[in-house]
Design an enzyme around this catalytic site. Structure first.
Site, PDB file in Angstrom:
ATOM      1  N   GLY A 168      10.274  72.603  61.920  1.00 41.03           N
ATOM      2  CA  GLY A 168       8.780  72.601  62.061  1.00 41.03           C
ATOM      3  C   GLY A 168       8.013  71.451  61.919  1.00 41.03           C
ATOM      4  N   ASP A 169       8.516  70.562  61.173  1.00 44.01           N
ATOM      5  CA  ASP A 169       7.992  69.256  61.059  1.00 44.01           C
ATOM      6  C   ASP A 169       8.425  68.335  62.231  1.00 44.01           C
ATOM      7  OD1 ASP A 169       7.155  70.129  58.514  1.00 44.01           O
ATOM      8  OD2 ASP A 169       9.130  69.370  57.590  1.00 44.01           O
ATOM      9  N   TYR A 177      11.628  76.523  44.197  1.00 49.69           N
ATOM     10  CA  TYR A 177      10.711  75.372  43.981  1.00 49.69           C
ATOM     11  C   TYR A 177      10.907  74.981  42.317  1.00 49.69           C
ATOM     12  CZ  TYR A 177       8.744  75.807  48.532  1.00 49.69           C
ATOM     13  OH  TYR A 177       8.466  75.929  49.903  1.00 49.69           O
ATOM     14  N   ASP A 178      10.889  73.671  41.991  1.00 51.36           N
ATOM     15  CA  ASP A 178      10.740  73.292  40.679  1.00 51.36           C
ATOM     16  C   ASP A 178       9.976  71.991  40.943  1.00 51.36           C
ATOM     17  OD1 ASP A 178      11.078  72.531  38.155  1.00 51.36           O
ATOM     18  OD2 ASP A 178      13.264  71.792  38.409  1.00 51.36           O
TER      19      ASP A 178
END
Length: 332
Positions: free
Chosen positions: A274-275, A107-108
């Site tokens: 999953g979404d 992540y960023d």
């Protein structure tokens, strides 16, 4: 179990920068760009299935924000409550797994425009106008105390307006570690406000600080959170990076619990599946479907998502129906 009307999804939009399968980030030469974000994925999937969905979020000014906004609009999501302003776009990098090597996400997203959203500055009555259901995920509170408060206030305003609420636990260890948050008490406070929970044994084990087996997770959630009416989850078995076995569970407070599963060979992209499962369940709930139909739709949409690159599923209700009819031959 779920109110009719627009589904409002609250969360951060991101850009995903992903390598081709078989490459490593340290030695990669090219990155594919996709618009992502768990809640945005649900909003897009619901809109493509023919439902009314709205996004509550914030994007930076400039071309990167324009790209994310165009993604939502292209698929029919209401973007009237996506604010713009100074700031940066949250990013994440995907190193896809191959053979027996797992995928890795980095992540960023620190200091992104979304993190500037203040719960007290939002016109909740306006944002909820015409809304029948609110969807949240555990990614938002993982971004820090202000975002956790944003999600909690959204759920409480929804309750006050008699709007049903769903919540996907979506535990992301990296995000909680980066922000120094203690996930369990924050998530418990949020789940106490919701009607529908997407969470399984790993989430229950985290929340209750004891080992909870898949068969007992729903009962543990119902015991701890009296407002819950439905709990749904998936369990994934990886045979290889491109061959998965997905099991879905759906339970209601009256003790009705069902299980279904699907084999998924030839996986192209598992991110966002999953979404897709969440969207399939919510779509069926909006149609008033029976429990078995809900679970079958959730698993089917999740399976379809494995076949396409990117974070969001854009399959239509007709696509979903054809897939469930086991029609696999070429459509001519």
């Amino acid at each position: 179990m779920i109110n009719s009307g627009t589904v409002l999804c609250l969360g951060e939009l991101l850009l995903r920068l992903s390598l081709q399968r078989g490459e490593l980030l340290a030695r990669g030469t090219a990155l594919d760009v996709h618009v992502g974000g768990a809640e945005a994925n649900v909003a897009v999937a619901l809109a493509c299935l023919g439902n009314s969905s709205r996004m509550l979020s914030a994007l930076p000014d400039g071309s990167l924000g324009d790209l994310a906004l165009a993604h939502l609009r292209q698929h029919g999501v209401d973007t009237a409550w996506v604010g713009r302003g100074l700031g940066r776009m949250g990013l994440y990098f995907l190193e896809p797994g191959a053979s027996l090597r797992r995928s890795v996400v980095r992540y960023d997203r620190a200091s992104s425009r979304f993190l500037e959203l203040n719960a007290d500055a939002i016109d909740w009555d306006g944002a909820f106008d015409g809304v029948g259901h609110l969807h949240l995920s555990g990614i938002t509170p993982a971004l820090g105390p202000a975002s956790a408060e944003l999600g909690l206030q959204a759920a409480r305003h929804a309750r006050a307006a008699q709007i049903t609420v769903s919540f996907d636990c979506n535990y992301r260890q990296q995000l909680w570690e980066q922000t120094g948050g203690n996930a369990a008490p924050v998530l418990r406070k949020l789940i106490a406000e919701v009607d529908i929970l997407f969470g399984g044994s790993r989430d229950a084990t985290l929340l209750f600080d004891c080992l909870v087996e898949p068969e007992g997770a729903a009962a543990a959630f119902f015991d701890a959170f009296p407002r819950l009416s439905l709990v749904a989850s998936t369990d994934r078995k990886l045979i290889a990076a491109d061959h998965h076995h997905l099991t879905g569970r759906l339970s209601t407070r009256d003790g009705n619990s069902i299980i279904d599963s699907i084999e998924i060979p030839g996986v192209i992209d598992r991110i966002g599946t999953g979404d897709a499962f969440v969207a399939g369940i919510l779509h069926s709930l909006l149609l008033g479907a029976a429990n078995a139909e809900m679970l079958a739709s959730g698993l089917a949409l999740a399976a379809l998502k494995h076949s396409v690159a990117g974070d969001a599923t854009t399959f239509t209700a007709e696509d979903l129906m054809q897939f469930r009819s086991n029609e696999r031959d070429v459509s001519r």
